[in-house]
Write a protein that holds these residues in place. Structure first.
Motif, short mmCIF file in Angstrom:
data_model
loop_
_atom_site.label_atom_id
_atom_site.label_comp_id
_atom_site.label_asym_id
_atom_site.label_seq_id
_atom_site.Cartn_x
_atom_site.Cartn_y
_atom_site.Cartn_z
N GLU A 64 0.84 -1.19 0.00
CA GLU A 64 0.00 0.00 0.00
C GLU A 64 0.88 1.24 0.00
O GLU A 64 1.90 1.29 0.66
CB GLU A 64 -0.91 0.04 1.23
CG GLU A 64 -2.09 -0.88 1.13
CD GLU A 64 -3.04 -0.69 2.29
OE1 GLU A 64 -4.22 -0.47 2.04
OE2 GLU A 64 -2.58 -0.75 3.45
N ASP A 70 -5.63 7.11 -3.08
CA ASP A 70 -6.50 5.96 -2.85
C ASP A 70 -6.08 5.11 -1.64
O ASP A 70 -6.65 4.05 -1.42
CB ASP A 70 -6.65 5.07 -4.10
CG ASP A 70 -5.42 4.98 -4.96
OD1 ASP A 70 -4.59 5.86 -4.88
OD2 ASP A 70 -5.32 4.01 -5.72
N TYR A 71 -5.15 5.59 -0.82
CA TYR A 71 -4.85 4.92 0.44
C TYR A 71 -6.10 5.02 1.31
O TYR A 71 -6.75 6.06 1.40
CB TYR A 71 -3.65 5.59 1.11
CG TYR A 71 -3.29 5.02 2.46
CD1 TYR A 71 -3.06 3.66 2.62
CD2 TYR A 71 -3.18 5.84 3.57
CE1 TYR A 71 -2.73 3.14 3.85
CE2 TYR A 71 -2.84 5.33 4.81
CZ TYR A 71 -2.61 3.98 4.94
OH TYR A 71 -2.29 3.46 6.17
N TRP A 72 -6.50 3.92 1.94
CA TRP A 72 -7.79 3.82 2.62
C TRP A 72 -8.03 4.90 3.66
O TRP A 72 -9.16 5.33 3.87
CB TRP A 72 -7.96 2.43 3.25
CG TRP A 72 -7.09 2.18 4.44
CD1 TRP A 72 -5.84 1.63 4.44
CD2 TRP A 72 -7.39 2.46 5.79
NE1 TRP A 72 -5.34 1.56 5.71
CE2 TRP A 72 -6.29 2.07 6.57
CE3 TRP A 72 -8.48 3.04 6.45
CZ2 TRP A 72 -6.23 2.21 7.95
CZ3 TRP A 72 -8.43 3.18 7.83
CH2 TRP A 72 -7.33 2.76 8.56
N ARG A 73 -6.99 5.36 4.33
CA ARG A 73 -7.14 6.33 5.42
C ARG A 73 -7.55 7.72 4.91
O ARG A 73 -8.01 8.55 5.68
CB ARG A 73 -5.82 6.43 6.17
CG ARG A 73 -5.94 7.10 7.52
CD ARG A 73 -4.61 7.29 8.16
NE ARG A 73 -4.05 6.05 8.65
CZ ARG A 73 -3.06 5.99 9.52
NH1 ARG A 73 -2.53 7.08 10.01
NH2 ARG A 73 -2.58 4.84 9.91
N CYS A 75 -10.08 8.53 2.90
CA CYS A 75 -11.40 8.44 2.29
C CYS A 75 -12.19 9.75 2.36
O CYS A 75 -13.09 9.97 1.56
CB CYS A 75 -12.21 7.31 2.90
SG CYS A 75 -12.85 7.64 4.56
N CYS A 107 -13.51 5.61 7.74
CA CYS A 107 -12.91 4.93 6.59
C CYS A 107 -12.78 3.44 6.87
O CYS A 107 -12.41 3.04 7.97
CB CYS A 107 -11.53 5.50 6.29
SG CYS A 107 -11.53 7.28 5.95
N ARG A 108 -13.04 2.64 5.85
CA ARG A 108 -12.92 1.18 5.97
C ARG A 108 -11.52 0.75 5.56
O ARG A 108 -11.05 1.06 4.47
CB ARG A 108 -13.94 0.47 5.10
CG ARG A 108 -13.81 -1.06 5.20
CD ARG A 108 -15.00 -1.77 4.66
NE ARG A 108 -16.17 -1.50 5.46
CZ ARG A 108 -16.68 -2.35 6.35
NH1 ARG A 108 -16.13 -3.51 6.54
NH2 ARG A 108 -17.76 -2.04 7.03
N ASN A 109 -10.86 0.02 6.46
CA ASN A 109 -9.55 -0.55 6.19
C ASN A 109 -9.76 -1.88 5.47
O ASN A 109 -10.31 -2.82 6.04
CB ASN A 109 -8.78 -0.76 7.50
CG ASN A 109 -7.38 -1.28 7.29
OD1 ASN A 109 -7.04 -1.78 6.22
ND2 ASN A 109 -6.56 -1.16 8.31
N PRO A 110 -9.32 -1.99 4.21
CA PRO A 110 -9.54 -3.23 3.47
C PRO A 110 -8.72 -4.41 4.00
O PRO A 110 -9.03 -5.56 3.70
CB PRO A 110 -9.11 -2.88 2.04
CG PRO A 110 -8.16 -1.75 2.20
CD PRO A 110 -8.61 -0.99 3.41
N ASP A 115 -14.18 -0.45 10.18
CA ASP A 115 -14.29 0.99 9.98
C ASP A 115 -13.54 1.70 11.08
O ASP A 115 -13.67 1.35 12.27
CB ASP A 115 -15.76 1.43 9.99
CG ASP A 115 -16.51 0.95 8.76
OD1 ASP A 115 -15.86 0.82 7.70
OD2 ASP A 115 -17.72 0.72 8.86
#
Length: 177
Positions: A64, A70-73, A75, A107-110, A115
């Motif tokens: 990552e 587009d890093y999840w944090r 969002c 934000c959702r951590n994949p 969340d």
């Protein structure tokens, strides 16, 4: 048999006495008490030390890139990334200070499908840097009348230095289900 046990006990008694006398000659009472006290206090303070309870799930997984939008944090981030502007994902660059007010995103951590509440703080007091990454991700953004959930505001307004530089994304905790 009894004589054998008695002689064994005498031998153990002499060995213990010799060891105790040797230790008494080598170490004073005060040093033994000090070391014992330090071990007891250190053992009592050990549970108070900070440690990562997330098991690494709240951070970037291998592969990552925290310097892309587009890093999840990121969002709900609207602004320049501090980690491409002289700071880090969670710390303002030298010469700037975090805004006293902020907005919060969920934000959702994949990596763990949980969340997380993320606090976005603008870093104020320096001019923006050319070449830094600008992100405009407004996932679940609320209208302007919901100030704490709206990211299109100069959040440096509460600081003495009102100039915007970049934005950090600090994890606050796991969002309740």
């Amino acid at each position: 048999m009894i004589q054998f046990i008695e002689s064994l006990l005498r031998l153990m008694d002499k060995a213990t006495e010799a060891g105790s006398r040797h230790a008494a000659r080598q170490y004073g009472r005060r040093s033994v008490l000090a070391k014992t006290g330090a071990a007891l206090i250190g053992g009592a303070l050990l549970p108070m030390l900070p440690f990562d309870r997330t098991g690494g799930s709240a951070f970037a997984a291998e592969g990552e890139d925290e310097t892309t939008c587009d890093y999840w944090r990121y969002c709900a981030l609207d602004g320049n990334l501090c980690n491409t502007s002289g700071g880090t994902t969670t710390a303002c660059p030298p010469g700037s200070s975090a805004s006293k007010v902020s907005w919060v995103g969920t934000c959702r951590n994949p990596n763990d499908n949980k969340d997380y509440l993320v606090s976005y703080n603008d870093c104020c007091g320096k001019a923006s840097v050319s070449g830094s990454t600008f992100c405009f991700t407004s996932e679940r953004e609320r209208p302007g009348y919901r100030m704490g959930l709206y990211n299109d505001i100069n959040w440096c307004m509460a600081n003495t230095d009102k100039g915007y530089h970049c934005t950090v994304a600090v994890l606050v905790g796991v969002a309740d289900e």
